[in-house]
Write an enzyme that holds these catalytic residues in place. Structure first.
Site, short mmCIF file in Angstrom:
data_model
loop_
_atom_site.label_atom_id
_atom_site.label_comp_id
_atom_site.label_asym_id
_atom_site.label_seq_id
_atom_site.Cartn_x
_atom_site.Cartn_y
_atom_site.Cartn_z
N HIS A 34 43.29 18.15 40.07
CA HIS A 34 42.59 18.46 41.31
C HIS A 34 41.34 19.32 41.10
CE1 HIS A 34 46.61 17.69 43.53
NE2 HIS A 34 45.89 16.59 43.46
N HIS A 41 44.95 9.91 39.35
CA HIS A 41 46.41 10.01 39.19
C HIS A 41 47.11 9.24 40.31
CE1 HIS A 41 45.16 13.42 41.72
NE2 HIS A 41 46.35 13.35 42.30
N CYS A 76 52.82 13.42 51.96
CA CYS A 76 51.94 12.97 50.87
C CYS A 76 52.31 13.73 49.61
CB CYS A 76 50.48 13.27 51.18
SG CYS A 76 49.93 12.78 52.79
N HIS A 78 53.14 13.18 44.96
CA HIS A 78 52.98 12.47 43.69
C HIS A 78 54.35 12.19 43.09
CE1 HIS A 78 49.74 15.49 44.23
NE2 HIS A 78 48.97 14.46 43.98
N GLU A 96 60.08 17.98 51.96
CA GLU A 96 59.08 18.44 52.94
C GLU A 96 59.61 18.46 54.36
OE1 GLU A 96 55.12 16.92 52.96
OE2 GLU A 96 54.96 16.98 50.78
N GLU A 121 40.46 15.38 45.33
CA GLU A 121 41.51 14.38 45.15
C GLU A 121 40.85 13.18 44.49
OE1 GLU A 121 44.56 14.57 45.29
OE2 GLU A 121 45.19 15.91 46.90
N GLU A 123 42.74 9.80 43.58
CA GLU A 123 44.07 9.22 43.58
C GLU A 123 44.06 7.70 43.71
OE1 GLU A 123 46.73 12.80 45.49
OE2 GLU A 123 46.08 11.22 46.85
#
Length: 189
Positions: A34, A41, A76, A78, A96, A121, A123
């Site tokens: 980041h 990623h 959201c 990873h 979360e 970001e 992504e």
């Protein structure tokens, strides 16, 4: 179910680096992925819809280094090393929001977005949608607030006051509405 105040994100956790075809090419710490322009990623993003055609939004924790206190979709994150996307989605929904929900895959896309002079970001993001009609228990370390909003009202808010929203929800929601229209419950299963 994870405690509503458990720490579940770490700057040094390894993220999965990918190329433009989503082929794994290595790992790097989240903080490295980041920083500056970001390193490409793998990520995922989940939209949750209820039977009243409302979309669950979360306001990101003020502890987030990128887009703190901005509104975004339900979840959201990873996938972790050795974890497939389905496992990652199930884990993160629990961490979360304190829920389990079945989700359906919609699409993947690549984007890059900068947050002030702090980082970015970068992504290849896999987008999912699911149906949720039960209470949530937001993790206070990840989420400052939540709210349900009618899908049509979200359309308007993203057009009129989009500065308060993360860049990825804008991109994802526009594509969801453009490709799939108004039949969100059918998509969500």
């Amino acid at each position: 179910m994870i405690s509503s105040n458990a720490i579940v994100s770490f700057d040094d956790e390894p993220l999965i680096l990918v190329d433009a075809t989503d082929t794994e090419i290595g790992f790097a710490k989240k903080q490295e992925c980041h920083a500056a322009n970001g390193i490409l990623h793998r990520a995922f993003s989940v939209f949750l819809i209820n039977d009243d055609n409302q979309v669950l939004l979360q306001q990101r924790s003020e502890q987030k280094s990128l887009w703190p206190l901005f509104w975004s979709n339900a979840c959201c994150s990873h996938p972790r090393r050795g974890e497939d996307l389905t496992q990652a989605v199930v884990r993160r929904l629990s961490e979360e929001l304190g829920v389990n929900a079945s989700v359906n895959y919609l699409f993947k896309f690549q984007y890059q977005a900068y947050f002030k002079n702090i980082g970015a970001e970068n992504e290849l993001c896999h987008v999912f949608i699911g149906c949720l009609n039960k209470a949530i228990s937001p993790n206070k370390n990840e989420i400052a607030a939540t709210r349900w909003i009618l899908a049509d009202k979200l359309d308007g808010e993203l057009l009129e006051n989009n500065i308060n929203y993360t860049p990825w929800i804008k991109l994802e929601w526009q594509r969801i509405r453009g490709e799939f229209g108004g039949n969100l419950q059918l998509l969500a299963g």
